[in-house]
Design a protein around this motif. Structure first.
Motif, PDB file in Angstrom:
ATOM      1  N   VAL A 102       1.080  -1.339   0.159  1.00 30.58           N
ATOM      2  CA  VAL A 102      -0.182   0.178   0.110  1.00 30.58           C
ATOM      3  C   VAL A 102       0.738   0.969   0.478  1.00 30.58           C
ATOM      4  O   VAL A 102       2.383   1.395   0.149  1.00 30.58           O
ATOM      5  CB  VAL A 102      -1.252  -0.582   1.562  1.00 30.58           C
ATOM      6  N   PRO A 103       0.860   2.569  -0.483  1.00 34.74           N
ATOM      7  CA  PRO A 103       1.065   3.640   0.027  1.00 34.74           C
ATOM      8  C   PRO A 103       1.498   4.182   1.101  1.00 34.74           C
ATOM      9  O   PRO A 103       1.572   5.378   1.174  1.00 34.74           O
ATOM     10  CB  PRO A 103       0.222   4.515  -1.098  1.00 34.74           C
ATOM     11  N   TYR A 104       1.158   3.746   2.273  1.00 37.11           N
ATOM     12  CA  TYR A 104       1.837   4.327   3.418  1.00 37.11           C
ATOM     13  C   TYR A 104       2.169   3.094   4.102  1.00 37.11           C
ATOM     14  O   TYR A 104       2.680   1.941   4.022  1.00 37.11           O
ATOM     15  CB  TYR A 104       0.598   4.371   4.714  1.00 37.11           C
ATOM     16  N   LEU A 105       2.534   2.982   5.138  1.00 36.49           N
ATOM     17  CA  LEU A 105       2.962   2.138   6.253  1.00 36.49           C
ATOM     18  C   LEU A 105       2.416   0.868   6.557  1.00 36.49           C
ATOM     19  O   LEU A 105       3.271  -0.119   6.516  1.00 36.49           O
ATOM     20  CB  LEU A 105       3.556   2.858   7.142  1.00 36.49           C
ATOM     21  N   GLY A 106       1.501   0.548   7.018  1.00 36.15           N
ATOM     22  CA  GLY A 106       1.246  -0.505   7.056  1.00 36.15           C
ATOM     23  C   GLY A 106      -0.422  -0.354   8.380  1.00 36.15           C
ATOM     24  O   GLY A 106      -0.816   0.875   8.606  1.00 36.15           O
ATOM     25  N   MET A 107      -0.692  -1.672   8.397  1.00 38.26           N
ATOM     26  CA  MET A 107      -2.148  -1.706   9.012  1.00 38.26           C
ATOM     27  C   MET A 107      -2.693  -3.138   9.416  1.00 38.26           C
ATOM     28  O   MET A 107      -2.058  -3.737   8.809  1.00 38.26           O
ATOM     29  CB  MET A 107      -2.936  -0.814   8.693  1.00 38.26           C
ATOM     30  N   GLU A 108      -2.736  -3.554  10.391  1.00 35.46           N
ATOM     31  CA  GLU A 108      -3.535  -4.639  10.854  1.00 35.46           C
ATOM     32  C   GLU A 108      -4.726  -5.564  10.074  1.00 35.46           C
ATOM     33  O   GLU A 108      -5.095  -6.258  11.186  1.00 35.46           O
ATOM     34  CB  GLU A 108      -3.621  -5.056  12.549  1.00 35.46           C
ATOM     35  N   HIS A 109      -4.824  -5.258   8.851  1.00 28.69           N
ATOM     36  CA  HIS A 109      -6.756  -5.434   8.683  1.00 28.69           C
ATOM     37  C   HIS A 109      -6.423  -6.664   7.889  1.00 28.69           C
ATOM     38  O   HIS A 109      -4.877  -7.431   7.639  1.00 28.69           O
ATOM     39  CB  HIS A 109      -6.871  -5.087   7.420  1.00 28.69           C
ATOM     40  N   GLN A 110      -7.507  -7.049   9.330  1.00 29.11           N
ATOM     41  CA  GLN A 110      -7.529  -8.902   9.107  1.00 29.11           C
ATOM     42  C   GLN A 110      -8.038 -10.029   7.624  1.00 29.11           C
ATOM     43  O   GLN A 110      -8.739  -9.169   6.744  1.00 29.11           O
ATOM     44  CB  GLN A 110      -9.165  -9.034   9.548  1.00 29.11           C
ATOM     45  N   SER A 111      -6.701 -10.934   7.916  1.00 27.51           N
ATOM     46  CA  SER A 111      -6.350 -11.398   6.512  1.00 27.51           C
ATOM     47  C   SER A 111      -6.145 -10.571   5.341  1.00 27.51           C
ATOM     48  O   SER A 111      -5.894 -11.188   4.646  1.00 27.51           O
ATOM     49  CB  SER A 111      -7.361 -12.406   6.363  1.00 27.51           C
ATOM     50  N   SER A 112      -5.816  -9.829   5.621  1.00 25.14           N
ATOM     51  CA  SER A 112      -5.614  -8.660   4.878  1.00 25.14           C
ATOM     52  C   SER A 112      -4.312  -7.673   5.174  1.00 25.14           C
ATOM     53  O   SER A 112      -4.345  -6.667   4.866  1.00 25.14           O
ATOM     54  CB  SER A 112      -6.418  -7.933   3.884  1.00 25.14           C
ATOM     55  N   VAL A 113      -3.698  -8.161   5.701  1.00 27.95           N
ATOM     56  CA  VAL A 113      -2.274  -7.050   5.959  1.00 27.95           C
ATOM     57  C   VAL A 113      -1.155  -6.199   4.882  1.00 27.95           C
ATOM     58  O   VAL A 113      -1.106  -6.664   4.335  1.00 27.95           O
ATOM     59  CB  VAL A 113      -1.859  -7.980   7.160  1.00 27.95           C
TER      60      VAL A 113
END
Length: 545
Positions: free
Chosen positions: A294-305
């Protein structure tokens, strides 16, 4: 101190509220209460299913569509609260073909239902919406939709909304206490782009010069864990032989980064192996595991990190612990994937208790190192992260007003857990506790007290004052001591009432336990005390008198 603050602000990738950086209680508003509490218009119905069906227009930065909301009636009530934040507009609500009255109150929209809502019935309604959602300027810190372009001029779009709320881009019951049981996410985008969302891809439909990607989530999911990621992606995958059988691990990256990703994403199966060892089986085998650029640092989206760490080890190439151990792994892959166990499997009902998400997951960084490099390396790392602790506000924040805790919910909480490991004195028992917590609270929403009580019961130690000390105050226990030849006097200061945590010390190069209290105690040795120090694994201060 200013430089340290800048670092802390940088690593706080989920905190979005400015008031969380203040030591005084903020002035909360009615909107904070509507967003953060279980209102009467929320409590009477239980979410069972969503179908989010939307069209994304990248050129106009516009989203339109509807959400079909299925629910079970728990109480007789006729008004339902649905959340959607301006400038998005909730244009219509329909139940069984009949358009319903909507009263708007800021981000909350109260829908007057015309049908009887009988207890036990399962019903559904459709809410239609459209608009230009808030654009994330510094995602993921401020949240919203990132409308970017890749190096080849293709649209590169992603959502990130923890703290700010999923209602920044889609209408929902925007409170963590009630997770939807399953969900279908259908996203229509221009044909040359691909959408990656949570769960498994069910179908792709060509509609003129657009395509609709439909993803199904078969497990309960919190609202902020739902995401869209749209870009000119390429895909590769592998099958991991895990605790519950074969697990599909899929990777989506921009075409130009494919070869880098194939090399760098080797940390993902390493992560899975370490965390299944420490925490038990990955909680979402049904939905698989994805790592999505993704165009930002990151996040813990479930099953789609989501991932944006520039294919570097550490945190954008930096070691947050200052020990060197933080450069042995990609921070975003390890940390955000750790949230699959703590945040996605076990979710707090109120963001005030979010140390359960962030403390355990910051601690997972340490356990990853423990698995591959040993206990000493992991201890050095977690102790090194203490330099990021501020102690300006208690870790647990204010309830019912959507107020997340301060940055200390990361590394103060992880050092608290590291201290607890020392008190247990049995690493295998500690591992079994961490695994059992993920079984006991599997796919559940919880509060801090439930987790605290569980740890007290499983360790066999009354940890009431231990948690009160580290989570509900800014006080760090301080061991005051005085040495007079063969005599050691000691006591705890800067503590809550009844705090009596034992601590391991080294006297004349011999380890032993002390059992301090608020009152002075005395230890007499056979020989003169030539050296004295406290085990650094305990997160305490010392003060020689």
């Amino acid at each position: 101190m200013k430089n340290l603050f800048c670092l802390l602000a940088l690593i706080s990738i989920h905190i979005t509220f400015a008031q969380n950086l203040l030591s005084e209680k903020p002035a909360f508003t009615r909107q904070d209460t509507l967003r953060g509490s279980i209102t009467p218009e929320r409590e009477w119905w239980d979410l069972t299913y969503y179908h989010l069906d939307i069209k994304v227009d990248p050129d106009d930065k516009f989203i339109s569509g509807k959400n079909t909301i299925q629910y079970k009636v728990l109480k007789n009530q006729s008004v339902m609260q649905i959340d959607l934040q301006p400038p998005m507009k909730l244009s219509k609500a329909v139940q069984n073909g009949k358009e319903l009255e909507i009263k708007n109150d800021g981000n909350a929209h109260f829908i007057k239902l015309s049908e009887n809502q009988e207890i036990g019935e399962v019903k559904s309604l459709e809410v239609f919406y459209e608009g230009h959602p808030k654009e994330a300027i510094r995602a993921p810190w401020d949240g919203g939709i990132s409308w970017k372009k890749d190096a080849n001029g293709n649209h590169f779009i992603a959502s990130s909304c923890q703290g700010l709320g999923a209602s920044v881009w889609w209408p929902c019951k925007d409170h963590m206490y009630d997770e939807v049981d399953s969900m279908l996410i259908s996203v229509n985008v221009p044909s040359k782009l691909l959408d990656v969302s949570n769960g498994r891809l069910r179908k792709v439909e060509q509609i003129g010069d657009t395509k609709t990607y439909s993803w199904f989530v078969g497990n309960p999911i919190n609202n902020y864990g739902v995401n869209i990621n749209i870009g000119n992606y390429v895909h590769f995958s592998e099958v991991y032989e895990g605790m519950a059988g074969n697990l599909d691990m899929d990777y989506y990256v921009l075409k130009d980064n494919l070869e880098k990703a194939k090399k760098h994403f080797k940390d993902a199966p390493k992560m899975m192996k370490a965390f299944e060892y420490w925490f038990g089986q990955y909680p979402f085998y049904k939905d698989g595991y994805k790592l999505v650029e993704v165009p930002y640092l990151g996040m813990e989206h479930q099953s789609s990190v989501t991932y944006g760490n520039q294919f570097k080890n550490g945190y954008l190439g930096n070691d947050l612990s200052g020990t060197g151990w933080g450069l042995k792994f990609d921070f975003i892959i390890i940390h955000e994937s750790g949230h699959e166990w703590f945040a996605n499997n076990i979710t707090t009902k109120d963001v005030a208790d979010m140390w359960v998400h962030e403390g355990f997951t910051a601690y997972s960084e340490n356990l990853f190192l423990d698995y591959y490099y040993g206990k000493e390396a992991s201890a050095e790392y977690v102790i090194g992260t203490r330099r990021n602790i501020e102690n300006e506000r208690p870790v647990i924040s204010y309830y019912d007003v959507n107020s997340a805790g301060p940055i200390d919910m990361y590394y103060k909480a992880s050092n608290m857990l590291h201290t607890l490991r020392q008190l247990i004195e049995d690493d295998e028992k500690w591992r079994k506790i961490l695994r059992k917590i993920n079984v006991t609270f599997y796919h559940q929403t919880v509060n801090s007290k439930q987790i605290e009580d569980f740890l007290s019961n499983e360790t066999g130690i009354d940890l009431t004052e231990f948690f009160n000390q580290y989570l509900r105050t800014t006080k760090i226990p301080t061991l005051e001591y005085e040495i007079n030849k063969r005599e050691l006097k000691y006591r705890w200061t800067n503590i809550v009432d009844k705090f009596d945590m034992p601590i391991q010390i080294n006297i004349n190069e011999k380890e032993q336990w002390l059992f301090p209290k608020a009152e002075w105690k005395t230890l007499m040795l056979d020989d003169k005390i030539n050296s004295f120090n406290v085990d650094a694994d305990f997160y305490v201060y010392t003060k020689k008198i």
